[in-house]
Design a protein around this motif. Sequence first.
Motif, mmCIF file in Angstrom:
data_model
loop_
_atom_site.group_PDB
_atom_site.id
_atom_site.type_symbol
_atom_site.label_atom_id
_atom_site.label_comp_id
_atom_site.label_asym_id
_atom_site.label_seq_id
_atom_site.Cartn_x
_atom_site.Cartn_y
_atom_site.Cartn_z
ATOM 1 N N UNK A 416 36.034 -12.965 36.680
ATOM 2 C CA UNK A 416 36.352 -13.203 35.936
ATOM 3 C C UNK A 416 37.699 -12.459 35.114
ATOM 4 N N UNK A 417 38.427 -12.336 36.488
ATOM 5 C CA UNK A 417 40.126 -12.974 35.979
ATOM 6 C C UNK A 417 40.513 -14.780 35.667
ATOM 7 N N UNK A 418 39.714 -15.403 36.379
ATOM 8 C CA UNK A 418 39.609 -16.806 36.409
ATOM 9 C C UNK A 418 39.809 -17.675 34.919
ATOM 10 N N UNK A 419 38.839 -16.533 34.145
ATOM 11 C CA UNK A 419 39.298 -17.274 32.916
ATOM 12 C C UNK A 419 39.758 -16.986 31.826
ATOM 13 N N UNK A 420 41.121 -15.732 31.473
ATOM 14 C CA UNK A 420 42.102 -15.190 30.804
ATOM 15 C C UNK A 420 43.136 -15.697 30.047
ATOM 16 N N UNK A 421 43.245 -17.105 31.112
ATOM 17 C CA UNK A 421 43.363 -17.939 30.050
ATOM 18 C C UNK A 421 43.462 -18.119 28.747
#
Length: 514
Positions: A416-421
């Motif tokens: 989930x956090x990996x898509x933050x960019x």
Amino acid sequence: MKIFRSRRVPPTPARGAAAAFLALALAVTGCTHAQEEAKPRAEAPTPALQPFYSQHLDWKDCGDGFQCSRAEVPLDYSAPSGEKIGISLIRLPATGKRVGSLLINPGGPGGSGIQYGRAARSVLSAKVRSQFDIVGFDPRGVGESSPIRCMSGSELDAYAGLDASPDTPAEVAAMEKGSKAFADACGAKAAQLLPHVGTADAARDMDVLRAALGDSGLTYLGKSYGTYLGAVYADLFPKKVRALVLDGAVDPSVPALKSNETQAVGFEVALKAFLQDCFEDGACPFSSRTVEGAMDELTALLKKADAHPLKNTLGDGREINESWVVLGIVTPLYERQAWPVLRQALGHAFNGDGTDLLRMADLMLDRKPDGSYSNQTEANMAINCVDHPYPKEPSAYAEGAAEAVKIAPHFGNFVMWGSLPCAYWPVAPKGADKKLTAAGAPPIVVVGTSRDPATPYEWAEGLASQLSSGVLLGYDGDGHTAYGMGSTCVDKAVDDYLISLKPPKQGTMCPKVT
């Protein structure tokens, strides 16, 4: 960071990172699911595009029986007389009576089709290679085709090592700062290219390649993200489809964060399958003999790495924290043949040494021994962020992670956090969550594996049902993608379809290979 990638077998730790995988995507990261809205189907090229369609490809020998060339395409299809970019290709000529060309894509987005093409002798059966020129290509923004470059090797090390399971406001702030730095770096160094690396543009490139190769219809094998590329092509050019195999399918109608959650669950399913297999081996490193107990041991390992990084004997100064450990675990889950490597790596990790897991994480990210990276990490994020409307509020990712860990405790945070960019991306997305129907196309074969860690079987069911001519072929197996994974049932069905245009019976489920 979501992970979609092609089939490949991780080497043993002794072989090191030099034996790279054929392709990947970054971070626990992303496939894209959307096509451009308000764009008409591009079935026939306009007069302005005709020079691209009629171009002659100049093939040159590039070793080991392969030929290489480069095609020219417009940077912006809405302004074809403007700047042009090159698409690099590699082909292995047919060994027998030639039917035409077979384009292949390994996934990612960001995976190199040139590297994948180099593996054609192991990727495709001899029967298929006899009748088709096998053609690999790097999609725009990837590898040798106007690659997107944003960060140095050390900067990518720092990005990949961000704490992707932030437990405090300070850790959340660090994740936000690092993700924004990634987006800002791409905006600063690749501003002109970023708006034009979406899957719809890559699909239009494929139609140019089809014509330049002299084929009236496209024959294509796409794996993982490559299934989305193939589906978008079919939706834009349904009458130009000859035969498409979409293996390890992505469902284009699933919203971005829901896709992340589903993928995280897929990794949990694959992890449980690995553990069940592990108990049957004498070298299984878990003290517990139940799946639940072993899952608890892995949870404890991740907490340990989060508090105190594991030992790194590579001498490169990287701290093997929780994020690196998760990447190292995820990598061999893609291949059942790599499970013995994971058993060994976890045995060392339980004793405090995370070096083997770090080596496997490097394979996933295509990090070289000298600390440099291919551009798949940047390309992956750039394509995802322009393809799909991700939330712009960081709080949405925090909320998504909190929900995901309830059903995917080991991977929910990281995916989930990996898509933050994408929340900070300098280019507006051009996509939308919508079904792709490819109305008017001939039969398209969609392949799904029942325990695929990266593209769950339900996505194959979804894509096959959306495509007006979709034919679902299932495989009761482990690992990512099915063709070439040892199932003679799958391989024969795909080969017969590619060569004779005879699709398998709808809903065929090939048995597990024992």
